[in-house]
Motif scaffolding. Structure first.
Motif, PDB file in Angstrom:
ATOM      1  N   GLU A 238     -40.715  28.662  15.355  1.00 19.04           N
ATOM      2  CA  GLU A 238     -40.045  29.870  14.879  1.00 19.04           C
ATOM      3  C   GLU A 238     -38.987  30.362  15.864  1.00 19.04           C
TER       4      GLU A 238
ATOM      5  N   GLU B 192     -41.943  20.505  10.265  1.00 18.24           N
ATOM      6  CA  GLU B 192     -42.288  21.878  10.613  1.00 18.24           C
ATOM      7  C   GLU B 192     -41.055  22.652  11.089  1.00 18.24           C
TER       8      GLU B 192
ATOM      9  N   VAL C 271     -39.091  23.561   7.941  1.00 22.58           N
ATOM     10  CA  VAL C 271     -39.798  24.598   7.193  1.00 22.58           C
ATOM     11  C   VAL C 271     -39.648  25.952   7.881  1.00 22.58           C
ATOM     12  N   SER C 272     -39.716  25.976   9.198  1.00 21.66           N
ATOM     13  CA  SER C 272     -39.557  27.243   9.913  1.00 21.66           C
ATOM     14  C   SER C 272     -38.168  27.828   9.707  1.00 21.66           C
TER      15      SER C 272
ATOM     16  N   GLN D 131     -36.330  27.346   7.027  1.00 27.96           N
ATOM     17  CA  GLN D 131     -36.318  27.861   5.661  1.00 27.96           C
ATOM     18  C   GLN D 131     -37.001  29.223   5.580  1.00 27.96           C
ATOM     19  N   ASN D 132     -38.072  29.378   6.311  1.00 27.21           N
ATOM     20  CA  ASN D 132     -38.766  30.671   6.328  1.00 27.21           C
ATOM     21  C   ASN D 132     -37.876  31.759   6.919  1.00 27.21           C
ATOM     22  N   LYS D 133     -37.116  31.406   7.960  1.00 26.58           N
ATOM     23  CA  LYS D 133     -36.177  32.377   8.521  1.00 26.58           C
ATOM     24  C   LYS D 133     -35.138  32.801   7.493  1.00 26.58           C
TER      25      LYS D 133
ATOM     26  N   LYS E 220     -35.453  32.719   4.247  1.00 22.88           N
ATOM     27  CA  LYS E 220     -36.101  33.544   3.228  1.00 22.88           C
ATOM     28  C   LYS E 220     -36.309  34.970   3.705  1.00 22.88           C
ATOM     29  N   SER E 221     -36.705  35.121   4.976  1.00 22.58           N
ATOM     30  CA  SER E 221     -36.916  36.467   5.510  1.00 22.58           C
ATOM     31  C   SER E 221     -35.620  37.261   5.554  1.00 22.58           C
TER      32      SER E 221
ATOM     33  N   GLU F 137     -35.001  38.359   2.013  1.00 22.42           N
ATOM     34  CA  GLU F 137     -35.889  39.450   1.627  1.00 22.42           C
ATOM     35  C   GLU F 137     -35.455  40.764   2.253  1.00 22.42           C
TER      36      GLU F 137
END
Length: 452
Positions: A322, A345, A348-349, A351-353, A355-356, A359
């Motif tokens: 992250e 991983e 994916v991390s 992509q999560n950033k 998405k956040s 949001e």
């Protein structure tokens, strides 16, 4: 000589000695120094009368009362005495202040270690300036080492370390402590003294530099640098508790450790367990970025080509994906030295950033209808800024070019998971239908005897 009251009722030697000791406070500075130097080898006999203790206390009181110049002339050399009593107008105020506080160093440098210990304890008891005491101890160690034997050096070093440990740690510079450590490593000093020195250094680890930490490993060790010593420094630094250490100090130590890890990682003799211990020694919250740790891992893997896949996975467990930048993640995705799972991983991390960020932008959208125009404009500016960050972030990821194959694999895995979920649902429906039919047949079988 047994000349006490029982042997002589008029003029006994014991009373005369006691009377002379009471007059020590009237002795000159030179007389006190002469007595101390002559009595150093007569400790068991002289100590019974308290002569040494009274001389030391008198010297400390003279030093405490000294102001702009020495209370009396020095016995060390004529030049130093003349310089001490002179008033040179060319000298600066800072030089004068240092000179006034340290004029007595040369006079007391000839004392033996046990007398220096007595002198230091008396100074601390009488609330003498700890900074001046620390400077005297360092000056004493350097001056006495010129002509001292190996055993004398060990005794001097142990005394200096013990007395420095009794002072306020803020008065002893970290650079000076590392200088003492490098000398002490070759003297085989007592373990308790070495532990005290390491603790003093650990408490000021945020003031250290990379050169300070690059200490060669002891004899018999394969690795190049003494990694265990640095780990003990960190334990001393965190000894009071991570929550009590200010964040800015923690971040300084984290940056220093990242530099140290990068320096020791190419060593082919460095074990995986030691490397992971160095990375995990600092709490995760103290590091703002793990890019430096990733590059150190890359060099470690390059120097340790024989690691198994399990060892590589153990190495990557210490990596916080992250806190990796997008550039580092792109490099990791194409790095064959790392396990394939690490590349997944990392993506994916990222992509999560993304998405956040999306949001956070969507959460600010309902507030655009607020009647307050000033608030609307402020929120709109923040939303536009967030959108710009998202665009830049997505551009840095560059999934269409460099990570197209990896993204396709991820999409294929996601599709496979969806298909497996559908199959599981179908199987669950079939099992429920079979259970229902079985229960209905059992109920019918039970109702037949009643009908008959």
């Amino acid at each position: 000589m047994e000349m006490n009251e029982s042997s002589s009722k008029v003029h006994n030697l014991f009373e005369q000695i006691e009377k002379s000791l009471e007059e020590i406070k009237y002795w000159t500075w030179s007389d006190l120094l002469v007595v101390l130097n002559h009595c150093q080898n007569l400790l068991p006999t002289v100590n019974s009368s308290g002569l040494l203790h009274k001389c030391v206390d008198s010297i400390v009181k003279r030093l405490a009362l000294a102001s702009e110049a020495s209370p009396c002339q020095s016995t060390s050399s004529p030049d130093s005495s003349g310089l001490r009593l002179s008033t040179d107008t060319r000298s600066t105020d800072s030089f004068k202040n240092i000179f006034r506080a340290t004029w007595w160093f040369e006079d007391l440098v000839s004392l033996k270690p046990y007398l220096v210990k007595m002198l230091t304890k008396s100074m601390v008891f009488q609330k003498f300036d700890h900074g001046v005491i620390a400077r005297f101890l360092l000056y004493y160690q350097k001056s006495r080492f010129v002509t001292a034997t190996q055993d004398e050096k060990r005794e001097i070093m142990e005394t200096v370390i013990e007395m420095l440990d009794s002072l306020d740690q803020r008065t002893v510079a970290c650079k000076s402590l590392f200088g003492i450590l490098r000398v002490a490593l070759n003297l085989n000093i007592k373990k308790c003294c070495r532990n005290k020195l390491e603790k003093m250094i650990g408490l000021q680890l945020d003031q250290a530099t990379l050169d300070n930490l690059l200490i060669p490993s002891p004899l018999g060790m394969d690795h190049m640098y003494d990694v265990n010593l640095v780990l003990r420094f960190i334990r001393s630094f965190l000894g009071t508790g991570f929550c009590r250490v200010p964040l800015i100090r923690m971040q300084k130590v984290a940056n220093l450790m990242d530099l140290y890890i990068a320096e020791v990682s190419p060593d082919p003799c460095l074990k995986l367990s030691k490397f992971c211990s160095l990375v995990r020694a600092i709490p995760d919250s103290a590091r703002e970025s793990y890019d430096g740790i990733y590059h150190a891992m890359d060099m470690f893997l390059e120097a340790h080509t024989g690691l198994s896949e399990e060892d590589k996975r153990r190495l990557c467990y210490a990596l916080n994906y992250e806190k990796l930048s997008s550039e580092t993640c792109r490099h990791l995705a194409h790095n064959s030295k790392f396990p394939s799972r690490s590349a997944i991983e990392a993506v994916v991390s990222q992509q999560n950033k993304l998405k956040s960020l999306l949001e956070d932008t969507n959460q600010s959208k309902p507030f655009f209808d607020s009647p307050c125009s000033s608030v609307d404009t402020e929120i709109k500016d923040k939303r536009e800024e967030s959108c710009e960050q998202i665009v830049l972030y997505a551009g840095r990821l560059d999934f269409t070019n460099e990570n197209e194959k990896l993204r396709a694999n991820l999409q294929g895995m996601q599709c496979r998971v969806v298909e497996l979920e559908k199959i599981c649902k179908k199987m669950q429906n079939q099992m429920s239908k079979m259970l229902k039919s079985k229960l209905s047949r059992q109920n019918n079988a039970r109702s037949l005897p009643r009908l008959c």
